[in-house]
Every structure is written in structure tokens, then in C-alpha cells.
Design a protein around this motif. Structure first.
Motif, PDB file in Angstrom:
ATOM      1  N   GLN A   5     -13.744  36.020  -7.314  1.00  0.00           N
ATOM      2  CA  GLN A   5     -13.687  36.758  -6.051  1.00  0.00           C
ATOM      3  C   GLN A   5     -14.980  37.557  -5.901  1.00  0.00           C
ATOM      4  N   ALA A   6     -15.819  37.134  -4.979  1.00  0.00           N
ATOM      5  CA  ALA A   6     -17.075  37.839  -4.715  1.00  0.00           C
ATOM      6  C   ALA A   6     -16.870  38.886  -3.628  1.00  0.00           C
ATOM      7  N   SER A   7     -17.514  40.021  -3.799  1.00  0.00           N
ATOM      8  CA  SER A   7     -17.412  41.088  -2.807  1.00  0.00           C
ATOM      9  C   SER A   7     -18.661  41.954  -2.866  1.00  0.00           C
ATOM     10  N   GLY A   8     -18.779  42.857  -1.899  1.00  0.00           N
ATOM     11  CA  GLY A   8     -19.881  43.802  -1.906  1.00  0.00           C
ATOM     12  C   GLY A   8     -20.980  43.519  -0.908  1.00  0.00           C
ATOM     13  N   PHE A  37     -25.414  32.417  -6.584  1.00  0.00           N
ATOM     14  CA  PHE A  37     -26.168  31.506  -5.744  1.00  0.00           C
ATOM     15  C   PHE A  37     -26.078  32.013  -4.307  1.00  0.00           C
ATOM     16  N   ARG A  38     -26.933  31.492  -3.450  1.00  0.00           N
ATOM     17  CA  ARG A  38     -26.871  31.905  -2.054  1.00  0.00           C
ATOM     18  C   ARG A  38     -27.207  30.732  -1.150  1.00  0.00           C
ATOM     19  N   GLN A  39     -26.704  30.837   0.057  1.00  0.00           N
ATOM     20  CA  GLN A  39     -26.965  29.787   1.034  1.00  0.00           C
ATOM     21  C   GLN A  39     -27.188  30.423   2.391  1.00  0.00           C
ATOM     22  N   ALA A  40     -28.377  30.207   2.920  1.00  0.00           N
ATOM     23  CA  ALA A  40     -28.719  30.696   4.253  1.00  0.00           C
ATOM     24  C   ALA A  40     -28.399  29.600   5.273  1.00  0.00           C
ATOM     25  N   PRO A  41     -28.194  29.967   6.528  1.00  0.00           N
ATOM     26  CA  PRO A  41     -27.883  28.968   7.559  1.00  0.00           C
ATOM     27  C   PRO A  41     -28.947  27.880   7.628  1.00  0.00           C
ATOM     28  N   GLY A  42     -28.505  26.636   7.595  1.00  0.00           N
ATOM     29  CA  GLY A  42     -29.416  25.519   7.704  1.00  0.00           C
ATOM     30  C   GLY A  42     -30.179  25.182   6.436  1.00  0.00           C
ATOM     31  N   TYR A  92     -23.627  34.831  -0.343  1.00  0.00           N
ATOM     32  CA  TYR A  92     -23.794  34.832  -1.789  1.00  0.00           C
ATOM     33  C   TYR A  92     -22.497  34.412  -2.460  1.00  0.00           C
ATOM     34  N   TYR A  93     -22.623  33.502  -3.404  1.00  0.00           N
ATOM     35  CA  TYR A  93     -21.475  32.969  -4.128  1.00  0.00           C
ATOM     36  C   TYR A  93     -21.643  33.223  -5.620  1.00  0.00           C
ATOM     37  N   CYS A  94     -20.530  33.469  -6.302  1.00  0.00           N
ATOM     38  CA  CYS A  94     -20.565  33.447  -7.749  1.00  0.00           C
ATOM     39  C   CYS A  94     -19.808  32.211  -8.224  1.00  0.00           C
ATOM     40  N   ALA A  95     -20.210  31.722  -9.379  1.00  0.00           N
ATOM     41  CA  ALA A  95     -19.642  30.492  -9.911  1.00  0.00           C
ATOM     42  C   ALA A  95     -19.552  30.588 -11.422  1.00  0.00           C
ATOM     43  N   ALA A  96     -18.620  29.848 -12.002  1.00  0.00           N
ATOM     44  CA  ALA A  96     -18.395  29.870 -13.444  1.00  0.00           C
ATOM     45  C   ALA A  96     -18.596  28.486 -14.044  1.00  0.00           C
ATOM     46  N   ASP A  97     -19.252  28.475 -15.200  1.00  0.00           N
ATOM     47  CA  ASP A  97     -19.441  27.248 -15.970  1.00  0.00           C
ATOM     48  C   ASP A  97     -18.741  27.458 -17.303  1.00  0.00           C
ATOM     49  N   LEU A  98     -17.536  26.916 -17.445  1.00  0.00           N
ATOM     50  CA  LEU A  98     -16.739  27.151 -18.629  1.00  0.00           C
ATOM     51  C   LEU A  98     -17.186  26.322 -19.822  1.00  0.00           C
ATOM     52  N   TRP A 114     -16.057  27.958  -8.140  1.00  0.00           N
ATOM     53  CA  TRP A 114     -16.774  28.784  -7.177  1.00  0.00           C
ATOM     54  C   TRP A 114     -15.848  29.785  -6.504  1.00  0.00           C
ATOM     55  N   GLY A 115     -16.417  30.961  -6.203  1.00  0.00           N
ATOM     56  CA  GLY A 115     -15.720  31.939  -5.389  1.00  0.00           C
ATOM     57  C   GLY A 115     -15.966  31.660  -3.918  1.00  0.00           C
ATOM     58  N   GLN A 116     -15.437  32.524  -3.052  1.00  0.00           N
ATOM     59  CA  GLN A 116     -15.445  32.255  -1.626  1.00  0.00           C
ATOM     60  C   GLN A 116     -16.711  32.726  -0.911  1.00  0.00           C
ATOM     61  N   GLY A 117     -17.542  33.524  -1.519  1.00  0.00           N
ATOM     62  CA  GLY A 117     -18.778  33.971  -0.909  1.00  0.00           C
ATOM     63  C   GLY A 117     -18.650  35.299  -0.184  1.00  0.00           C
ATOM     64  N   THR A 118     -19.753  36.029  -0.154  1.00  0.00           N
ATOM     65  CA  THR A 118     -19.824  37.291   0.562  1.00  0.00           C
ATOM     66  C   THR A 118     -21.147  37.342   1.326  1.00  0.00           C
TER      67      THR A 118
END
Length: 124
Positions: A5-8, A37-42, A92-98, A114-118
Motif C-alpha cells: 500500500q503506497a501513500s504520501g 518506481f514511477r510512471q509519468a503520463p505517456g 509512484y509505485y512500490c513493488a516487492a521481489d520475494l 505491486w502496490g496501487q500507486g500514489t
């Protein structure tokens, strides 16, 4: 069940700061790698930072401005973002590599959870 769960996120002026949190559940945080990680539009999703028990890495674009840390007692990974720039605007997303314990990778492809992004928006 692995959950993140990403927040902030929020709206901030250029030069300002934000701290993102990634609350983890369903696995032991200290035994695994977490990435931001992050993803900008386009644009494609890009790496920001990652942390594991022995390693921490940053993308060149955020070195010296962002700091990743982990509070295992709270099962939370933080991303402190200082001196924010308009080009930091993204989801911005957080992700886990177990599969990794001692090291982490900056490639989104190796992270299955992956979390849902903030949303982070930096105004000029």
C-alpha cells in the motif's frame, strides 16, 4: 497474501519535499527487496530506488535528492524526496521481489508484486 500500500503523494512546489510510504503485508520485509518506481503520463514505468538487507540503489535522476529507508518493525519502506522537480511528477509505485534478500534490482520486470500507486505532482 502479499499486499503493498503506497501513500504520501500530493501536490508540492518545486524545491519542496514529500515522504512516500509503502506498507507491506503478507511477507517479511527484511527478507526481501522493495523497489520504488514511477510512471509519468505517456511514458514507460521507470526505476527510482530499491532497498534490500545489504543494498540500496538510486536512479541517476534522483541521486542526492531521494533517500530510501526501511522500518522493519512497521513493515514500511519510505522514500524521502527532497528538492523535488517538475520532472518528478508521476504516479509512484512500490513493488516487492520475494526472490531476493541481500540485493535489489532496479528493473521493474523482476518485481512480481505491486502496490496501487500514489500521485506526486510538482508544480514549477
Amino acid at each position: 497474501e502479499v499486499q503493498l500500500q503506497a501513500s504520501g503523494g500530493g501536490l508540492v512546489q518545486a524545491g519542496g519535499s514529500l515522504r512516500l510510504s509503502c506498507q507491506a503485508s503478507g511477507f517479511t520485509l527484511d527478507d526481501n527487496a522493495i523497489g520504488w518506481f514511477r510512471q509519468a503520463p505517456g511514458k514507460e514505468r521507470e526505476e527510482v530506488s530499491c532497498i534490500s538487507r545489504n543494498d540500496g540503489y538510486y536512479a541517476d535522476s534522483v541521486k542526492g535528492r531521494f533517500t530510501i529507508s526501511s522500518d522493519n518493525a512497521k513493515d514500511t519502506v519510505y522514500l524521502q524526496m527532497n528538492n523535488l522537480k517538475p520532472e518528478d511528477t508521476a504516479v509512484y509505485y512500490c513493488a516487492a521481489d520475494l526472490a531476493r534478500t541481500l540485493s535489489c534490482a532496479l528493473s521493474p520486470a523482476v518485481y512480481p508484486h505491486w502496490g496501487q500507486g500514489t500521485q506526486v505532482t510538482v508544480s514549477s
